[in-house]
Motif scaffolding. Structure first.
Motif, PDB file in Angstrom:
ATOM      1  N   TRP A 173     -20.206  18.893  16.841  1.00 46.74           N
ATOM      2  CA  TRP A 173     -20.591  19.314  15.497  1.00 46.74           C
ATOM      3  C   TRP A 173     -21.778  20.281  15.549  1.00 46.74           C
ATOM      4  CZ3 TRP A 173     -19.498  20.067  10.646  1.00 46.74           C
ATOM      5  CH2 TRP A 173     -20.541  20.310   9.749  1.00 46.74           C
TER       6      TRP A 173
ATOM      7  N   LEU B 278     -20.919  24.005  15.597  1.00 45.65           N
ATOM      8  CA  LEU B 278     -20.609  24.633  14.309  1.00 45.65           C
ATOM      9  C   LEU B 278     -21.878  24.828  13.493  1.00 45.65           C
ATOM     10  CD1 LEU B 278     -18.777  25.721  12.131  1.00 45.65           C
ATOM     11  CD2 LEU B 278     -18.249  23.380  11.443  1.00 45.65           C
ATOM     12  N   ALA B 279     -22.769  23.847  13.493  1.00 45.40           N
ATOM     13  CA  ALA B 279     -24.014  23.969  12.732  1.00 45.40           C
ATOM     14  C   ALA B 279     -24.822  25.172  13.208  1.00 45.40           C
ATOM     15  CB  ALA B 279     -24.837  22.683  12.879  1.00 45.40           C
TER      16      ALA B 279
ATOM     17  N   ALA C  20     -22.973  28.506  12.248  1.00 43.14           N
ATOM     18  CA  ALA C  20     -23.088  28.736  10.805  1.00 43.14           C
ATOM     19  C   ALA C  20     -24.482  29.216  10.438  1.00 43.14           C
ATOM     20  CB  ALA C  20     -22.745  27.460  10.045  1.00 43.14           C
TER      21      ALA C  20
ATOM     22  N   ARG D  93     -18.217  15.411  12.358  1.00 44.00           N
ATOM     23  CA  ARG D  93     -19.424  15.226  11.526  1.00 44.00           C
ATOM     24  C   ARG D  93     -19.529  13.785  11.035  1.00 44.00           C
ATOM     25  NH1 ARG D  93     -23.001  13.867   9.109  1.00 44.00           N
ATOM     26  NH2 ARG D  93     -24.390  14.940   7.638  1.00 44.00           N
TER      27      ARG D  93
ATOM     28  N   ARG E  73     -18.467  25.310   7.710  1.00 42.55           N
ATOM     29  CA  ARG E  73     -19.418  24.195   7.828  1.00 42.55           C
ATOM     30  C   ARG E  73     -19.473  23.381   6.540  1.00 42.55           C
ATOM     31  NH1 ARG E  73     -23.491  23.132   5.378  1.00 42.55           N
ATOM     32  NH2 ARG E  73     -23.574  25.227   4.468  1.00 42.55           N
TER      33      ARG E  73
ATOM     34  N   GLU F  89     -18.357  19.454   6.057  1.00 43.44           N
ATOM     35  CA  GLU F  89     -19.307  18.427   5.602  1.00 43.44           C
ATOM     36  C   GLU F  89     -18.746  17.679   4.389  1.00 43.44           C
ATOM     37  OE1 GLU F  89     -23.234  20.212   5.150  1.00 43.44           O
ATOM     38  OE2 GLU F  89     -23.755  19.196   7.039  1.00 43.44           O
TER      39      GLU F  89
ATOM     40  N   ASP G  56     -20.228  29.764   7.435  1.00 42.79           N
ATOM     41  CA  ASP G  56     -20.967  28.901   6.512  1.00 42.79           C
ATOM     42  C   ASP G  56     -20.003  28.091   5.641  1.00 42.79           C
ATOM     43  OD1 ASP G  56     -23.592  28.081   5.500  1.00 42.79           O
ATOM     44  OD2 ASP G  56     -22.920  28.990   3.633  1.00 42.79           O
TER      45      ASP G  56
ATOM     46  N   TYR H 128     -13.774  19.417  12.707  1.00 40.59           N
ATOM     47  CA  TYR H 128     -15.235  19.309  12.654  1.00 40.59           C
ATOM     48  C   TYR H 128     -15.701  18.298  11.609  1.00 40.59           C
ATOM     49  CZ  TYR H 128     -15.657  22.904  16.142  1.00 40.59           C
ATOM     50  OH  TYR H 128     -15.589  23.580  17.338  1.00 40.59           O
TER      51      TYR H 128
END
Length: 577
Positions: free
Chosen positions: A35, A38-39, A42, A104, A64, A68, A61, A100
């Motif tokens: 994860w 990706l964070a 982004a 997460r 992501r 989430e 973005d 993802y």
């Protein structure tokens, strides 16, 4: 786990004799969860397209944010740390969002081949004790039917259904992508949700915020399934760390960066598709052009339109692309790195690639158990029809499969590998796990089941298989699994599955069948083939069937499949000349 003798140090060094000078021999692999990749991307490239799907883009973005929101929805369904979530769909942006999101939520991805039928899918609900299924609309009926067969306690707590049109442009695929009409109709189809299922847009629209992310590098991240010589498919335990190793290593090996554009055509449920279509591109921050299904005209147009630089595929795709009457109109000049595996690249095709486009096809080698590659051909010094050399941090040897003694350079034996990408074992199968590993020099080596040799320059070559397996266009078919399904046919008394040569697929599936007495003269070969296509994934279904009065058996009553395989090879030898 069996202990091996200490190898000759000189032989271990051979495999590094032609290591690319630009690359380190080992990587400092990030000790974070997937994860986090990706964070970071982004945060670095918020507005950059993470995916391009037939004219529609999804920024890093937005990817992501959607992941989430979906993670929050999963947790609201009771998904906790370590719970398993099935992903059951073709290539699409929703696959990445879902992957993802599961990460997460500190849960575990169970990727399932979308070609699986109802008879096969139930195993992926019961064996990993699946909590939630995320599937595409055309497969929701398979999920519902398989769930209905199970006891209530074995059914998933929730089913989330997405439709491909939900991430396409409002009017459907862009006209200049040259999507064939049957594919366009399939993508735009609106499927009804089974009772109790949740729509993708509704789940994201709730805007639920997930709890703190706590998964670490050594936590279970993915449970891809692989079949074997006996029994049902087994889950391969992969942690964030085992997947992270090739996520970053694959980018470095193939000159990938945030400026690269990748083509995702290998199915994302497959370990190679996971690595090069889900993990590596997000780690590098590169843009991914997604193909939902293979189509040579679509492939050529997407490479041309989006200036694709990196393409990982199976050789049959390139062969098919070259066979297109329009291939000379495709602009393939943007391609910088072409790699793949699953089947050997024909010499003539590789030479044509080099002559016409200046591209070297860098073959690699790996298994589901090794999170894709343990070996790769350096693009600057590739050998044809070769596995390549062991990649970052990998130690590979060739041993006698019976005595477990290491063999000299050039001799054929079983390939074993130790490296940071090797899985931890088979899900809840300690005996199978123990049999899959041997110990050498205090290291745990995975037994690949492939027979091969190492040449004097440290390059590895496959010569045969120790395990009974059919390789059809890169899809691994385990005869025992097909046989188990065939036994459900009311006309089949006995069945033995072998491989047969195929000009396009390399190998294809053949079933040698003994019919029940009451079915003789009433059941045709085509009846068996048609039934198989209804009850198993198309790549597993026999394309050839022959009827016999009896199968050859040993004194202990075991079917002598090798005898049938040898007979098939003898029949085909004159055709191969």
């Amino acid at each position: 786990m069996t202990r091996l003798v200490t190898p000759r140090p000189a032989q271990a060094q051979v495999q590094y004799s032609h290591w690319p000078r630009r690359l380190p021999r080992e990587l400092a692999v990030p000790r974070t969860s997937l994860w986090f990749n990706l964070a970071v991307s982004a945060a670095r490239y918020p507005d950059k397209p993470a995916t391009v799907f037939l004219g529609a883009t999804l920024s890093f973005d937005t990817l992501r944010a959607q992941a989430e929101a979906l993670a929050g929805w999963l947790q609201a369904q009771g998904v906790g740390k370590g719970d398993r979530v099935v992903l059951f769909m073709q290539n699409c942006p929703q696959y990445l969002v879902s992957f993802y999101a599961v990460n997460r939520a500190d849960a575990v991805v169970v990727p399932v081949n979308p070609m699986n039928r109802e008879d096969e899918f139930g195993h992926y609900l019961t064996d990993p004790q699946t909590k939630v299924v995320i599937c595409s609309g055309e497969l929701a009926g398979v999920v519902a039917a398989a769930s209905a067969r199970l006891a209530p306690a074995q059914r998933p707590a929730a089913v989330l259904v997405t439709q491909y049109w939900q991430t396409l442009p409002p009017d459907g695929p862009a006209a200049d992508c040259q999507v064939p009409e049957p594919m366009r109709a399939w993508l735009m189809a609106r499927h009804e949700l089974p009772p109790g299922a949740t729509d993708w847009a509704d789940a994201l629209g709730q805007g639920l915020v997930p709890g703190p992310h706590t998964a670490g590098p050594d936590d279970l991240a993915m449970l891809p399934y692989t079949s074997g010589t006996t029994g049902l498919p087994k889950g391969c335990v992969h942690t964030h760390a085992t997947l992270m190793s090739n996520s970053c290593g694959g980018c470095l090996w193939g000159h990938a960066s945030a400026e690269s554009v990748g083509l995702a055509v290998v199915p994302m449920f497959h370990i190679t598709g996971t690595l090069y279509g889900v993990l590596g591109p997000v780690f590098a921050g590169m843009t991914l052009v997604i193909m939902p299904r293979w189509d040579r005209e679509l492939c050529g147009s997407l490479i041309s339109r989006y200036r694709v630089t990196h393409w990982t595929c199976i050789p049959t795709m390139i062969i098919d692309l070259f066979a297109s009457p329009n291939y000379r109109s495709f602009n393939l000049t943007s391609l910088r790195y072409l790699s793949g595996g699953g089947a050997a690249m024909p010499k003539a095709v590789a030479e044509r690639l080099l002559e016409e486009f200046g591209l070297t096809f860098a073959e690699g080698y790996g298994l589901t158990e090794t999170a894709a590659p343990t070996h790769g051909n350096p693009p600057e010094r590739a050998k044809l029809q070769c596995l390549g050399i062991p990649i970052f941090g990998v130690d590979s040897r060739v041993i006698d499969p019976t005595t477990l003694e290491e063999l000299p350079v050039g001799e054929v034996g079983e390939i074993i590998s130790h490296g940071p990408m090797v899985f931890k074992g088979y899900w809840q199968q300690p005996e199978a796990t123990d049999a899959a590993f041997v110990e050498l020099d205090g290291k745990r080596f995975f037994r690949t089941g492939d027979l091969g040799r190492m040449d004097e320059e440290g390059y590895f070559f496959i010569t045969d298989r120790l395990k009974r397996m059919i390789n059809a266009s890169g899809y691994k078919v385990w005869p025992s699994e097909v046989e188990m399904l065939l036994y459900r046919h009311p006309a089949v008394q006995e069945a033995c599955v072998i491989s047969s040569r195929d000009a396009y697929r390399g190998e294809t599936v053949k079933a040698v069948v003994v019919l029940r007495a009451e079915a003789k003269g009433k059941t045709t070969e085509q009846d068996i083939i048609s039934w198989a296509h209804e009850h198993m994934a198309p790549y597993k279904a026999p394309r050839l069937v022959s009827f016999v009065d009896a199968l050859p058996k040993s004194g202990s009553g075991k079917v002598m499949w090798r005898t049938l395989q040898e007979q098939e090879q003898q029949i085909q030898q004159p055709q191969a000349r």
